[in-house]
Enzyme design. Sequence first.
Site, PDB file in Angstrom:
ATOM      1  N   ASP A 246     -20.667-103.129  87.856  1.00 40.92           N
ATOM      2  CA  ASP A 246     -20.872-103.759  87.021  1.00 40.92           C
ATOM      3  C   ASP A 246     -20.309-103.302  85.398  1.00 40.92           C
ATOM      4  O   ASP A 246     -20.331-102.346  84.467  1.00 40.92           O
ATOM      5  CB  ASP A 246     -22.401-104.173  86.312  1.00 40.92           C
ATOM      6  CG  ASP A 246     -23.332-104.430  87.947  1.00 40.92           C
ATOM      7  OD1 ASP A 246     -23.336-105.097  88.556  1.00 40.92           O
ATOM      8  OD2 ASP A 246     -23.677-103.918  87.180  1.00 40.92           O
TER       9      ASP A 246
ATOM     10  N   TYR B 113     -26.625 -92.839  90.413  1.00 40.43           N
ATOM     11  CA  TYR B 113     -26.870 -93.552  88.853  1.00 40.43           C
ATOM     12  C   TYR B 113     -28.126 -93.432  88.423  1.00 40.43           C
ATOM     13  O   TYR B 113     -28.873 -92.660  88.317  1.00 40.43           O
ATOM     14  CB  TYR B 113     -27.494 -94.725  89.204  1.00 40.43           C
ATOM     15  CG  TYR B 113     -26.839 -96.147  90.086  1.00 40.43           C
ATOM     16  CD1 TYR B 113     -25.099 -96.976  89.807  1.00 40.43           C
ATOM     17  CD2 TYR B 113     -27.073 -95.855  91.821  1.00 40.43           C
ATOM     18  CE1 TYR B 113     -24.575 -97.630  90.199  1.00 40.43           C
ATOM     19  CE2 TYR B 113     -25.809 -96.999  92.298  1.00 40.43           C
ATOM     20  CZ  TYR B 113     -24.877 -97.793  91.554  1.00 40.43           C
ATOM     21  OH  TYR B 113     -24.323 -98.732  92.385  1.00 40.43           O
TER      22      TYR B 113
ATOM     23  N   TYR C 212     -27.940-102.904  95.632  1.00 41.16           N
ATOM     24  CA  TYR C 212     -28.048-103.248  93.868  1.00 41.16           C
ATOM     25  C   TYR C 212     -28.916-102.503  93.297  1.00 41.16           C
ATOM     26  O   TYR C 212     -30.187-103.171  93.131  1.00 41.16           O
ATOM     27  CB  TYR C 212     -28.736-104.581  93.868  1.00 41.16           C
ATOM     28  CG  TYR C 212     -26.757-105.725  94.911  1.00 41.16           C
ATOM     29  CD1 TYR C 212     -25.703-106.021  94.357  1.00 41.16           C
ATOM     30  CD2 TYR C 212     -27.438-106.149  96.005  1.00 41.16           C
ATOM     31  CE1 TYR C 212     -24.451-106.598  94.401  1.00 41.16           C
ATOM     32  CE2 TYR C 212     -25.621-106.992  96.204  1.00 41.16           C
ATOM     33  CZ  TYR C 212     -24.612-106.729  95.241  1.00 41.16           C
ATOM     34  OH  TYR C 212     -23.546-107.791  96.197  1.00 41.16           O
TER      35      TYR C 212
END
Length: 426
Positions: free
Chosen positions: A238, A304, A375
């Site tokens: 993003d 992440y 996501y």
Amino acid sequence: MSSDKTQEMPRALDAAIALGTSGPVCFECLGRLLAKRGRGLTNEERGRALRLLLALEGREEMAGTCWICGDVFRNLDRWVDEAAERVVGFEFDTYLFGARLSVRLAEMEAFVKEEFGVGSSESVKHAFNRALGMRFDQCFPTTTVAFKNPDVSFLVDLEAETMSMHVASIYLYGRYRKLERGIPQTKWPCRKCRGRGCEVCSGTGLQYTESVEGWIAAAFIDASGAEGARFHGAGREDIDALMLGSGRPFVLELVAPRRRSLDLEALSQETNRKAAGRVETTPLRVVERGMVEHVKETKARKRYRARVSFGQDVSELALKDALSFLQGAIAQRTPQRVAHRRSDKVRLRQLYEITGKRIDDRVAELELETEGGLYVKELISGDDGRSEPSLSGRLGVPARVTALDVIHVEGPGDDFGSMDLPQAQL
Ligand SMILES: [Zn+2]
Ligand SMILES: [Zn+2]
């Protein structure tokens, strides 16, 4: 084997005689009927020899335009001159000529093959391309013909009587890190003017003034004199997420470059110097075009780090329970925030690992490893029930990601060497 050829010989000669007396026929068209016969001879030399043979038999040559090819072989210099002119200013080692036959020529060729053809004849297209290549080679003796991935290729359109030149892209592979939030991966055209330039974008045509692509491509476009660049990333983070760790694989495609011998090491260093604190790249290296597809299709595992804030207090125990519950398959309907550009469907993605700890009652820091395409923001928030299960759903408490960093993307080798892993700006 040789006896076969000998037996075929009278028939081939008969065919040549028939063709040679059928009307005005050029040496090339006569000679290519017996192509591959007589080692080291050109078609023109074969044609001349046959013509001599016919003359000795008392059959005179008919004057006029070759009824088969329309004298395309007499125009070779025109095409070679044009190619030599077009290629001025472009560095290249390899080239290739191609031709598109005119309708008439294709029909004549088919007719000759059926009427006079023998096993060893060479097609007009093949002979024409080869003849162009041989002449071009004399103008550029240090270059060579290449049938696969030539640096430059020329297409002669015999119907339109035009030539086009195509300069092959250079493909460079590397991995990038994004050290500052708010930078998109690729250039985004301004939403208002769609790239034409308006007051909203101060005439730049861009929605964001910077991009990873922009930072990385600049020095390489400059040095190569390319028309432009295309950035092929192995997925994208993003805009507001950092890309850390070993970086994200990408291929930078330089379109129609004028220079092909580039000091990639120096250019990579220059890029890192100019984009310092924002974007950095591993030293780029040349790869084949196929790498683009490989990189884009990589559904790489990703790691992440996410900072999450909760709408109500969450206990350590509740958090631990929810995290262990989440591990496994996650069903995600296309998130609302990307629904305008992605088709609406449900995807199943693996959450391989998720761990974390509370910073206080309403904030936690998580680390997770996922299949490519999962996501993360929606995994946390639930996206109004579109992501199932979700952290918010399991806790029964609103939850959202306030900072997200990609800390590792699996993919083909390369690394940042001894460069320090930058700290996430949480
Ligand atoms: Zn001809
Ligand atoms: Zn604009």
